[in-house]
Motif scaffolding. Structure first.
Motif, mmCIF file in Angstrom:
data_model
loop_
_atom_site.group_PDB
_atom_site.id
_atom_site.type_symbol
_atom_site.label_atom_id
_atom_site.label_comp_id
_atom_site.label_asym_id
_atom_site.label_seq_id
_atom_site.Cartn_x
_atom_site.Cartn_y
_atom_site.Cartn_z
ATOM 1 N N TYR A 97 0.862 -1.175 0.000
ATOM 2 C CA TYR A 97 0.000 0.000 0.000
ATOM 3 C C TYR A 97 0.898 1.224 0.000
ATOM 4 N N LEU A 98 0.348 2.363 -0.328
ATOM 5 C CA LEU A 98 1.094 3.622 -0.371
ATOM 6 C C LEU A 98 0.666 4.503 0.791
ATOM 7 N N SER A 99 1.638 5.216 1.344
ATOM 8 C CA SER A 99 1.360 6.110 2.467
ATOM 9 C C SER A 99 2.136 7.395 2.282
ATOM 10 N N ASN A 100 1.554 8.514 2.735
ATOM 11 C CA ASN A 100 2.286 9.774 2.676
ATOM 12 C C ASN A 100 3.169 9.981 3.902
ATOM 13 N N ASN A 101 3.095 9.078 4.870
ATOM 14 C CA ASN A 101 3.933 9.088 6.072
ATOM 15 C C ASN A 101 3.812 10.388 6.873
ATOM 16 N N SER A 102 2.677 11.025 6.778
ATOM 17 C CA SER A 102 2.445 12.271 7.508
ATOM 18 C C SER A 102 1.734 11.975 8.827
ATOM 19 N N LYS A 103 2.250 12.566 9.924
ATOM 20 C CA LYS A 103 1.609 12.366 11.219
ATOM 21 C C LYS A 103 0.426 13.308 11.392
ATOM 22 N N ILE B 125 -3.557 6.955 3.282
ATOM 23 C CA ILE B 125 -3.104 5.673 2.757
ATOM 24 C C ILE B 125 -3.931 5.340 1.528
ATOM 25 N N GLU B 126 -3.256 4.921 0.486
ATOM 26 C CA GLU B 126 -3.924 4.423 -0.715
ATOM 27 C C GLU B 126 -3.694 2.922 -0.724
ATOM 28 N N ASP B 127 -4.755 2.158 -0.553
ATOM 29 C CA ASP B 127 -4.604 0.706 -0.414
ATOM 30 C C ASP B 127 -5.565 -0.090 -1.285
ATOM 31 N N CYS B 128 -5.998 0.495 -2.381
ATOM 32 C CA CYS B 128 -6.861 -0.220 -3.330
ATOM 33 C C CYS B 128 -8.139 -0.706 -2.636
ATOM 34 N N TRP B 129 -8.810 0.234 -1.959
ATOM 35 C CA TRP B 129 -10.078 -0.018 -1.267
ATOM 36 C C TRP B 129 -9.958 -1.129 -0.229
ATOM 37 N N GLY B 130 -8.844 -1.128 0.508
ATOM 38 C CA GLY B 130 -8.644 -2.100 1.572
ATOM 39 C C GLY B 130 -8.130 -3.449 1.122
ATOM 40 N N GLN B 131 -7.878 -3.616 -0.157
ATOM 41 C CA GLN B 131 -7.436 -4.917 -0.685
ATOM 42 C C GLN B 131 -5.922 -4.996 -0.887
ATOM 43 N N LYS B 132 -5.198 -3.926 -0.740
ATOM 44 C CA LYS B 132 -3.775 -3.795 -1.044
ATOM 45 C C LYS B 132 -3.538 -4.012 -2.540
ATOM 46 N N PHE B 133 -2.509 -3.369 -3.051
ATOM 47 C CA PHE B 133 -2.113 -3.562 -4.443
ATOM 48 C C PHE B 133 -1.357 -4.882 -4.540
ATOM 49 N N LYS B 134 -1.495 -5.567 -5.668
ATOM 50 C CA LYS B 134 -0.822 -6.858 -5.857
ATOM 51 C C LYS B 134 -0.110 -6.876 -7.200
ATOM 52 N N ILE B 135 1.151 -7.335 -7.152
ATOM 53 C CA ILE B 135 1.932 -7.538 -8.372
ATOM 54 C C ILE B 135 2.284 -9.014 -8.418
ATOM 55 N N GLY B 136 1.920 -9.667 -9.513
ATOM 56 C CA GLY B 136 2.133 -11.099 -9.621
ATOM 57 C C GLY B 136 3.306 -11.496 -10.493
ATOM 58 N N GLU B 137 3.824 -10.588 -11.327
ATOM 59 C CA GLU B 137 4.906 -10.921 -12.240
ATOM 60 C C GLU B 137 6.086 -9.982 -12.022
ATOM 61 N N PRO B 138 7.321 -10.526 -11.988
ATOM 62 C CA PRO B 138 8.488 -9.651 -11.829
ATOM 63 C C PRO B 138 8.805 -8.903 -13.118
#
Length: 185
Positions: free
Chosen positions: A14-20, A25-38
């Motif tokens: 997931y992506l985060s802006n790391n701001s306190k 957070i951008e997490d693909c609607w709670g599903q997390k992003f997935k990469i299956g191929e290198p």
């Protein structure tokens, strides 16, 4: 960019802006992003979808890790039939050094054949190799070219970026001093 094929796939993130103060957070609607191929290049779109946009250029990814002030080009060149190796070159768009040029250092590594090494302070380099007796490897009369500082292996008609130059890596730590070890007991 996934360099190591041993990286476990699918890779989830997931992506985060790391701001306190205003965390997002951008997490693909709670599903997390997935990469299956290198080896792919992906873009996260505004709607939160992950889109494949092409093949990743591993050398480009490595070059992006370089430090802005790196200043050395290092070349490794294999010439099994040559006893000596020279380089004629133009650094940073200057005039070419006259042939035979500068002699390369022989590198003795088991199983590497006759490998030669050259280091120069330069941001870019155009060059050709010769054996000192008018036998040339000049990339079919096109010369070789590198446009960034770093360490390169010349193979298959082109320079392959390996890493930051050894001289630049050591230079990063040149101001660090380590206290001498003390004998205990």
């Amino acid at each position: 960019y996934i360099k190591d094929k041993a990286t476990e796939l699918p890779m989830e993130f997931y992506l985060s802006n790391n701001s306190k103060s205003n965390p997002r957070i951008e997490d693909c609607w709670g599903q997390k992003f997935k990469i299956g191929e290198p080896g792919g290049r992906y873009v996260v779109q505004n709607a939160g979808a992950l889109k494949y946009v092409g093949i990743a250029d591993a050398e480009e990814c490595e070059r992006e890790r370089m430090v802005k002030n790196d200043k050395y080009v290092e070349l490794l060149f294999q010439a099994d039939l040559w006893d000596e190796c020279y380089i004629t070159y133009s650094k940073d768009e200057s005039k070419f050094v006259e042939p035979p040029g500068s002699q390369l250092e022989k590198v003795l590594e088991p199983g590497s054949g006759k490998m030669f090494f050259f280091r120069i302070e330069a941001k870019n380099l155009t060059f050709a190799f010769n054996n000192g007796n008018n036998v040339w490897d000049n990339n079919s009369e096109k010369n070789y070219k590198v446009g960034y500082s770093g360490k390169y292996l010349i193979r298959d008609g082109k320079p392959h970026f390996l890493s930051r130059s050894d001289a630049d890596v050591k230079g990063v730590f040149s101001s660090v001093s380590v206290p001498a070890a003390k004998k205990i007991g």
